[in-house]
Design a protein around this motif. Sequence first.
Motif, PDB file in Angstrom:
ATOM      1  N   THR A  18     -22.457  86.325  15.119  1.00  0.00           N
ATOM      2  CA  THR A  18     -22.995  85.972  16.538  1.00  0.00           C
ATOM      3  C   THR A  18     -23.237  84.737  16.649  1.00  0.00           C
ATOM      4  OG1 THR A  18     -23.447  88.393  16.889  1.00  0.00           O
ATOM      5  CG2 THR A  18     -24.329  86.786  18.435  1.00  0.00           C
ATOM      6  N   LEU A  19     -22.842  83.977  17.739  1.00  0.00           N
ATOM      7  CA  LEU A  19     -23.109  82.553  17.961  1.00  0.00           C
ATOM      8  C   LEU A  19     -23.826  82.569  19.347  1.00  0.00           C
ATOM      9  CD1 LEU A  19     -20.253  80.375  16.452  1.00  0.00           C
ATOM     10  CD2 LEU A  19     -22.455  81.040  15.447  1.00  0.00           C
ATOM     11  N   ALA A  40      -8.967  82.864   8.232  1.00  0.00           N
ATOM     12  CA  ALA A  40      -8.917  83.101   9.554  1.00  0.00           C
ATOM     13  C   ALA A  40     -10.203  83.290  10.325  1.00  0.00           C
ATOM     14  CB  ALA A  40      -7.881  84.224  10.021  1.00  0.00           C
ATOM     15  N   VAL A  41     -10.202  82.560  11.692  1.00  0.00           N
ATOM     16  CA  VAL A  41     -11.391  82.754  12.521  1.00  0.00           C
ATOM     17  C   VAL A  41     -10.741  83.170  13.991  1.00  0.00           C
ATOM     18  CG1 VAL A  41     -13.297  81.720  13.933  1.00  0.00           C
ATOM     19  CG2 VAL A  41     -12.713  81.007  11.550  1.00  0.00           C
ATOM     20  N   ASN A  42     -11.297  84.673  14.144  1.00  0.00           N
ATOM     21  CA  ASN A  42     -10.776  85.277  15.553  1.00  0.00           C
ATOM     22  C   ASN A  42      -9.314  85.381  15.695  1.00  0.00           C
ATOM     23  OD1 ASN A  42     -13.495  85.726  16.251  1.00  0.00           O
ATOM     24  ND2 ASN A  42     -13.670  83.757  17.291  1.00  0.00           N
ATOM     25  N   GLY A  43      -8.824  85.676  14.308  1.00  0.00           N
ATOM     26  CA  GLY A  43      -7.300  85.940  14.266  1.00  0.00           C
ATOM     27  C   GLY A  43      -6.485  84.842  14.171  1.00  0.00           C
ATOM     28  N   TYR A  62     -11.798  77.613  17.916  1.00  0.00           N
ATOM     29  CA  TYR A  62     -11.471  79.130  17.766  1.00  0.00           C
ATOM     30  C   TYR A  62     -12.555  79.894  17.989  1.00  0.00           C
ATOM     31  CZ  TYR A  62      -7.676  76.767  15.258  1.00  0.00           C
ATOM     32  OH  TYR A  62      -6.806  75.863  14.816  1.00  0.00           O
ATOM     33  N   LEU A  63     -13.822  79.335  18.322  1.00  0.00           N
ATOM     34  CA  LEU A  63     -15.086  80.216  18.422  1.00  0.00           C
ATOM     35  C   LEU A  63     -15.348  80.482  19.849  1.00  0.00           C
ATOM     36  CD1 LEU A  63     -17.367  78.283  15.922  1.00  0.00           C
ATOM     37  CD2 LEU A  63     -16.146  80.330  15.363  1.00  0.00           C
ATOM     38  N   ALA A  64     -16.153  81.544  20.093  1.00  0.00           N
ATOM     39  CA  ALA A  64     -16.829  82.097  21.388  1.00  0.00           C
ATOM     40  C   ALA A  64     -17.899  82.230  21.261  1.00  0.00           C
ATOM     41  CB  ALA A  64     -15.738  83.244  21.739  1.00  0.00           C
ATOM     42  N   ALA A  65     -18.711  82.310  22.401  1.00  0.00           N
ATOM     43  CA  ALA A  65     -20.120  82.641  22.444  1.00  0.00           C
ATOM     44  C   ALA A  65     -20.256  84.363  22.290  1.00  0.00           C
ATOM     45  CB  ALA A  65     -20.818  82.324  23.869  1.00  0.00           C
ATOM     46  N   ASN A 125     -18.165  87.057  16.770  1.00  0.00           N
ATOM     47  CA  ASN A 125     -16.885  86.271  16.162  1.00  0.00           C
ATOM     48  C   ASN A 125     -16.597  86.994  14.873  1.00  0.00           C
ATOM     49  OD1 ASN A 125     -16.421  83.321  17.856  1.00  0.00           O
ATOM     50  ND2 ASN A 125     -18.474  83.683  17.873  1.00  0.00           N
ATOM     51  N   HIS A 126     -15.328  86.653  14.355  1.00  0.00           N
ATOM     52  CA  HIS A 126     -14.865  87.138  13.185  1.00  0.00           C
ATOM     53  C   HIS A 126     -14.210  86.378  12.426  1.00  0.00           C
ATOM     54  CE1 HIS A 126     -11.759  89.618  10.869  1.00  0.00           C
ATOM     55  NE2 HIS A 126     -12.639  90.419  10.794  1.00  0.00           N
TER      56      HIS A 126
END
Length: 825
Positions: A69-70, A94-97, A117-120, A123-124
């Motif tokens: 989590t960010l 890979a980050v978020n696919g 590639y990141l989101a609030a 994240n994966h």
Amino acid sequence: MFSETITLENLWRLSSPDMPGVRIPMRIPGDHYSALLESGLIPDPYWGTNEKQVQKYAAVPWMLEQEFTLEETFLKYKNILLELERLDTLVSVAVNGRKVLETDNMFRRYRANIKKYLAAGKNHIRFEFHPIRPEVEKRNRNLPLPAPMVLCCPTPHLNLIRKTLCHGGWDWGIQLLVSGIYSPVRLHGTDDFLMEQPETRQFFKGNSVRVEAGVRVESFCTCTREFIFRFNGETKKCCARLVPGWNYVKTDFLVTDPELWWPNGLGKPHLYQLEAEAEGRVVSSRIGLRKIEIINRKDRWGKSFLFRVNGVDVFAKGANWIPPDALPARQTREKYEDLLESVRLANMNMIRVWGGGQYEQEFFYDLCDEKGLLVWQDLMFCCCLYPTTPEFLSNVSCELEYQIPRLRKHASLAIWCGDNEVSGAVRWRSNSRTDLLVRNHIQYDRLNRMLAAKVNELDPDRVFWPSSPGGGPDEQNDGWHDDTQGDMHYWEVWHGGKGFNAYRTVKPRFCSEFGFESFPSPETIDSFCPPEQKNLFSPVMDLHQKCGTGSTPILAMFGSQFRMPSDFARTLYLSQVQQAIAIRTGVEFWRSSKPRCMGTLFWQLNDNWPTVSWSALEYSGKWKMLMYQARHFYAPVLLAAIEESDERTILTAVSDLLTDVSLDLTVTYRTFDGTVLKKEQRRGVLPAGRRLELGALSLPEEKAENPEEVFCEISSLPDPAVNGGEPLQCVHFFVPAKKCELGDPRLQVTVMDGGPAGLTVQLRGEKPAFHIVLDTHGLSGRFSDNDFPLMPGETKRIRFFPASSCTAEELDGCLSVMDLYNSYH
């Protein structure tokens, strides 16, 4: 706040598309084999013959995933970098696919800007580890020129990728093609720059040193920032204009009458604190002030090779280091601390990081700095030929652009060496064909020149030594047989089958490899071998003996030195006594030939799994008899009976001290029932850093025709100026021990709790006892001495240092005592 770092510390999930039932937790730092073992899905690879059963787990792809989590505030940074170190090895990230990175070099550090590639919120991240064998086989098919692999590694073509070579197995190591991430996974958020740890260059003049303090800065914008350096009680400020990419910011300090960093045994390894600060971000290092020179010049014996530290010519005393565990998850700071503290306690001052292993973790070099251990650093090339395609050389260049700046700040780092025995592989893999020899030389030269240029560019204050063994820059000598220059690997005793006296037929300028195998202790045998397999040639014992010649050389050498031990446990005992004699024979002779010879690094210090090997420390860190003997033959003052020929033995003392010392020795000739035939005194002044001959050791006249009936003991009284007050002692047999009729010493052993003095084992005997070995099965610890003699009428007190607290009763309950007479009775 312009910067912030997040470490992804939660448990990760490990799975494989080829093994649908596997979905288990995994820790980072860690490896997939350790995770499988911890979850109970595989048997212990170290036990029995399980090594064979677990090979299939290296043949499938593995997925390592985590959700994290960010906060929105973290995403406000202009740059968010995913930082990966010690990522092993063929990995898609890979980050978020979205794929963000492909890696194929575990010795590089990778940074990828993944902000977009990141989101609030959640994240994966996913790492896909690809199997090694298909890739190296493909690369081998596509090579423009062959790059033959070393024969003692059973994994073909592993040299074609940048991975720890001994993961593929070695002649002392398990074949375990691990994959994983061996350093924390970090996210760096920054608006402007990231700083590395600060470092120095040092310029000595008279009694002062100009310290050029600097810090590498990776900037992501053009900006001007103020940097603050703190060193030796001073603060310096400077403004620097940063441009995108790598920048270097530096300032100078002048230190008068500095506290110098000294190798172990010559003084204190003093470390100063150095800090660099910018925009509230502080990075620091501990810095040793010292001047290291490599003296490699022509002399009356050929060409010298020695280390000069702070103006003092240092006889290098040490061993070769391999990765401390085949399972990287177990390569903990605690394990390194234990191993390196043993190195310090054994009076060593140098450790060689062998080129078939890995560039070590930061705390390895920190500990070497603290303990005064010089580091001979091989680059990670070993015993093979390597590709020289532009792609391969570019990959290696990136590796060095990370590793050299990372390590050059360390006071302990003494020398860069291009490889281990790759120059030999040029000849070995030429099959006596001139065309192949020329081709191999061209490939080797292309790689080695690139390595030299990179080291000279990135660390101009240290010497680049092209290859070990070797004669040095621009030399093409045979370092296995030429003892006139450079460093030598002398394997004529173990691999050549010669007797221990062969060590006395050469006088290397510096011997960086030589060794003899032994079996581990019964306790270590129990950790991998079931009772029914306790036979030297059982399937389990054979699997844990990786040398091509097996254990035959150990047993064959018994026949030249000793009588055959009477059972399995006594065979283990005698092998360790024999190994210690072998290495002691070489070291004593070569130390006595200083300044012609100025260093010995025996093979090898440690094991990476429980096995039969050349090590001085067992897999658990337990001291073999070789390690106990190293504490004596590497002591600042060495006393030895040097056999110059079959007829002449010279009592010799050798000093590494910086001051002269007086010696007062008693030479006692005895029969094996303890009767004293003759006593005499030998006195002299041992010059600082030199040797002193104290006369020949000759049989008493009445025993001139019966050397098998006599031995000689040489000893001194305690002197605080010599080896910390520990008395000097050595014993000399005039013929091999197997020819001597030893008596039963009937040892009386008492365990005592000495209060502040700790646990003590007291020994007395009725007749002379030789190679007394104390062991504690099931109780970890170290004795103050071991593998020692005892004369009748004497009392010997040996301290025991347990790894954790124990009572005298507990020690007494697990203590065993063996000596040479009882090894065959």
